[in-house]
Design a protein around this motif. Structure first.
Motif, mmCIF file in Angstrom:
data_model
loop_
_atom_site.group_PDB
_atom_site.id
_atom_site.type_symbol
_atom_site.label_atom_id
_atom_site.label_comp_id
_atom_site.label_asym_id
_atom_site.label_seq_id
_atom_site.Cartn_x
_atom_site.Cartn_y
_atom_site.Cartn_z
ATOM 1 N N ASN A 96 48.879 -43.758 38.125
ATOM 2 C CA ASN A 96 47.906 -43.064 38.766
ATOM 3 C C ASN A 96 48.053 -42.895 40.390
ATOM 4 O OD1 ASN A 96 45.230 -42.199 39.862
ATOM 5 N ND2 ASN A 96 44.217 -43.865 39.127
ATOM 6 N N SER A 97 48.862 -42.028 40.742
ATOM 7 C CA SER A 97 48.695 -40.779 40.281
ATOM 8 C C SER A 97 49.821 -39.846 40.928
ATOM 9 C CB SER A 97 47.310 -39.960 40.750
ATOM 10 O OG SER A 97 47.220 -39.874 42.160
ATOM 11 N N VAL A 120 47.999 -39.464 35.645
ATOM 12 C CA VAL A 120 46.917 -38.806 36.397
ATOM 13 C C VAL A 120 47.428 -37.792 37.426
ATOM 14 C CG1 VAL A 120 44.792 -39.196 38.030
ATOM 15 C CG2 VAL A 120 45.340 -40.888 36.081
#
Lengths: 267, 267
Positions: A96-97, A120
């Motif tokens: 992330n990310s 993500v």
């Protein structure tokens, strides 16, 4: 609903203290509480420690996975910190990310590929966070096409439409909802994920806005969220929205939450 | 959000007693409470009285409009009862409801036209309530085209997609949401309205489900609802969803509700 527990983040004072003091007991208690409440994954973020971030993330991954067999979401834009954490992570982590910003894409993508992570992907590029759903959707398409071209499968991509405060623009909530619906329609198989709390920035009764927005996002197709699973009212809203959206076969999870006393109006 | 207060309905025991006893004070207190809480219109329903319905509706309209200058929603499928009520109603009433069922359409439409009423139109025909959004949307199109052909303008039509319990079908919530979105996209200018409580029939914590569903419906374009404006948690959810959907310019109504203490987590 895929739930990533957000609480192990050094921007929270007690977590910051515990990480600096290497207080594993406290961290494990916060991890355990989140798992107990229904988290499927635990986010770890030590961004405030700057130079100490790589060591802190590695330590967090080690102590949490020593006690719990749960995958972690490594929350950092810093490839060195990601590498440290992923080198000790067991199973498939989430990163992330990533974004469509050139520099960030080039720095993070090799790490994601090397460790076969879920990722993500934020709907922003070198021009920043777009205002409209159409612009976000355009970035979403390009993100998915780039990541797929690199060999990452759709089911491992979690698009985050990026929530901006409605106090700074009346349309900013609807832009997220329209982006979520567009992703569901045009990019089937790709997951969507959201942090909620930005939406209420600058307004009173933020928890009310955040949980109401969660229900609205689920109505528009959201299937994952980074949130505090120990916020009982938020979770009651989540269970009910999930059932109302037809995602909870025979309302089984809703009824189970009810039997566990998690839906009562007093929570 | 256009709010129709639902409480003056003889299916509620105390209202039934008050109507039979011609206890105007009680009725006026319930009407006043709803207006105070933000109702734009008051629904009156005396369906349980059967033969007494026409007289009861006329009496309700008279006593309420003697005290409050508010339009009423006359809630009956019985043309004789509608005629009685509308003959004494001041201003433009709403009739609740017409459908695409032949007999009901032929009975109610002349009354609506004669008094120039706004009208709630239910998405059902002689085959009953459809299962899918596509079928509902098809009925919606035919309803609007029929009503427009008779000279009723779009802004006076309130389409109700008809909510069925999710306990009897996982998809029944989503069918309503998809219908609302389809109406917004294909029939711009037409209003949408909903009763909420059916959705939670047969499940525990119904108020939680009802208010969560309201937020999801607003995300999908709902602009009116028949509800209990004295349910504080429902109204807090409504104010926040309305702001999050970008319908509350500068969050003014949300902030006003906050200053009035209506959003507090203790309500």
């Amino acid at each position: 609903m895929f739930i990533v527990g957000e609480k192990i983040n050094t921007s929270r004072k007690k977590i910051n203290q515990a990480v600096i003091a290497k207080d594993a007991d406290y961290i494990l208690r916060v991890a355990g509480e989140q798992l107990e409440a229904g988290a499927d994954m635990i986010d770890v973020n030590a961004g405030t420690l700057v130079d100490g971030e790589p060591d802190a993330l590695r330590w967090l991954v080690q102590i949490i996975q020593e006690k719990f067999s749960v995958p972690l979401c490594i929350d950092s834009p810093n490839p060195a910190a990601l590498l440290e954490a992923l080198s000790v992570h067991k199973g498939r982590a989430m990163v992330n990310s990533i974004t469509l910003e050139k520099e960030r894409m080039n720095a993070i993508l090799p790490v994601v590929l090397r460790f076969g992570c879920k990722v993500v992907a934020l709907c922003m590029d070198d021009n920043g966070i777009p205002d409209t759903a159409q612009q976000r959707l355009d970035i979403a398409r390009r993100l998915v096409s780039r990541l797929e071209a690199e060999g990452i499968s759709r089911e491992d991509i979690y698009l985050d439409p990026l929530v901006r405060p409605i106090s700074t623009g009346d349309d900013f909530g609807m832009a997220v909802l329209d982006t979520l619906r567009g992703i569901r329609e045009e990019l089937p198989g790709v997951h969507t994920i959201c942090g909620l709390s930005n939406v209420s920035y600058g307004l009173p009764e933020r928890a009310l806005l955040n949980r109401t927005f969660l229900a609205m996002c689920i109505a528009s197709g959201l299937d994952s969220a980074i949130l505090d699973p120990n916020d009982n009212r938020l979770m009651a809203c989540l269970y009910s929205a999930w059932a109302l959206a037809g995602r909870d076969k025979f309302c089984r999870k809703y009824l189970k939450a009810h039997r566990a006393g998690k839906l009562s109006s007093d929570v």
